[in-house]
Design an enzyme around this catalytic site. Structure first.
Site, mmCIF file in Angstrom:
data_model
loop_
_atom_site.group_PDB
_atom_site.id
_atom_site.type_symbol
_atom_site.label_atom_id
_atom_site.label_comp_id
_atom_site.label_asym_id
_atom_site.label_seq_id
_atom_site.Cartn_x
_atom_site.Cartn_y
_atom_site.Cartn_z
ATOM 1 N N SER A 61 29.467 45.089 45.247
ATOM 2 C CA SER A 61 29.715 46.449 45.739
ATOM 3 C C SER A 61 31.112 46.975 45.455
ATOM 4 O O SER A 61 31.387 48.156 45.702
ATOM 5 C CB SER A 61 29.427 46.534 47.243
ATOM 6 O OG SER A 61 28.038 46.513 47.477
ATOM 7 N N THR A 212 33.994 47.360 55.935
ATOM 8 C CA THR A 212 33.416 46.071 55.549
ATOM 9 C C THR A 212 34.534 45.097 55.156
ATOM 10 O O THR A 212 35.611 45.505 54.741
ATOM 11 C CB THR A 212 32.452 46.243 54.366
ATOM 12 O OG1 THR A 212 33.157 46.786 53.246
ATOM 13 C CG2 THR A 212 31.305 47.176 54.737
ATOM 14 N N GLY A 213 34.256 43.825 55.283
ATOM 15 C CA GLY A 213 35.204 42.804 54.836
ATOM 16 C C GLY A 213 36.569 42.886 55.473
ATOM 17 O O GLY A 213 37.583 42.637 54.824
#
Length: 301
Positions: A61, A212-213
């Site tokens: 992504s 995210t992350g």
């Protein structure tokens, strides 16, 4: 045939004046990790950290950020802006993929702005939003054409949509880049492209709120006062039990007006997700310490 945008030899030579100390520290740290780890950092356009920085890795992504640059270029080309809307049929919202957008709206016909789709794709890494944007701009060929037209000096290829990768996981290896290319791309955005137009400018605040992350590049910077704009990528679990890819790349602005870009890509990791993400966080901390040390050594003007 893969379409690769190749980093120029002049830029590559300029970027590879790296600090031997930080390179050795990262190389020693990664030496015994049961994974392939690539790292690149460009510090104020001069000093480059490069540990397997020219190796090819699946982006997963992370590719949504170069895609977003192509979308901004396409919007400019068609005299559109992020507040313009796009009609989305229910059939375009797939249930067998990662999609926080689908959870919110349900599977029905929608009308959303390009800006909303970019926020879903970049900040939440929504796969449906990503593929809707691919369709809107004319597919992967159009994305590569726009990246080429921007003159990005990057070794990267985008040939598969999220739906393609879900249907055939091997197609994840069609979306590849080097860590050095992604660090250079992030620097190009941060120092140049974000001022190209309003469509480009709006991407920065989105990736600065990446949800995210958060246990990767951003983790060691949480109390530093730094501003980080970044995009993560996470691959499938391979039949061998290894993680295909765990990535993060972005730009960092720290107090004192010093800035850098960094990309860490981990492929074929035998470790679990938390431990693999911790590798990225540890390397992020090493690069941050290097930048801070350089800032202290730089005399005031």
């Amino acid at each position: 045939m893969k379409r690769i945008l190749t980093i120029s030899s002049v830029l590559l030579a300029a970027y590879l004046h790296a600090s031997a100390g930080i390179n050795e520290e990262i190389a020693a740290y990664t030496a015994d990790i049961d994974a392939r780890v690539g790292v690149a950092a460009i510090i104020e356009g001069r000093d480059t950290v490069c540990v397997d920085g020219r190796g090819m890795y699946p982006m997963m992504s992370v590719m949504k950020f170069p895609q977003a640059l192509a979308v901004a270029s396409w919007l400019d080309e068609h005299s559109l802006c992020t507040s313009d809307t796009i009609d989305i049929p229910a059939a375009a919202l797939h249930e067998d993929t990662y999609s926080p957008m689908l959870k919110l709206y349900g599977r029905r016909d929608l009308r959303l702005t390009y800006g909303e789709l970019l926020r879903w794709s970049l900040a939440q890494s929504d796969n449906n939003a990503c593929d809707i944007l691919f369709d809107a701009v004319g597919g992967v060929d159009s994305v590569m054409r726009h990246l080429d037209s921007l003159g990005l000096s990057a070794d990267l290829s985008i040939e598969a949509t999220e739906a393609d990768m879900y249907a055939d996981r091997q197609k994840s290896y069609l979306n590849i880049s080097t860590p050095l290319a992604l660090a250079a791309l992030m620097r190009r955005y941060d120092t140049d492209l974000r001022r190209r137009s309003q469509n480009f400018a709006e991407l920065g605040p989105i990736i600065e709120q990446c949800a995210t992350g958060t246990d990767r590049l951003a983790a060691p910077l949480s109390r530093s006062g730094a501003v980080i704009g970044h995009k993560t990528g996470t691959g499938f679990v391979l039949p061998s039990g290894r993680l295909m890819a765990v990535n993060d790349c972005g730009y960092v602005h720290i107090p004192g007006r010093r800035s850098y870009t960094v990309a860490v890509m981990v492929a074929d990791s035998r470790l679990d997700m938390a431990a693999t993400s911790a590798i990225i966080a540890d390397i992020s901390a090493m690069v941050y310490r290097e930048v801070i040390a350089g800032q202290r050594e730089t005399p005031a003007m």
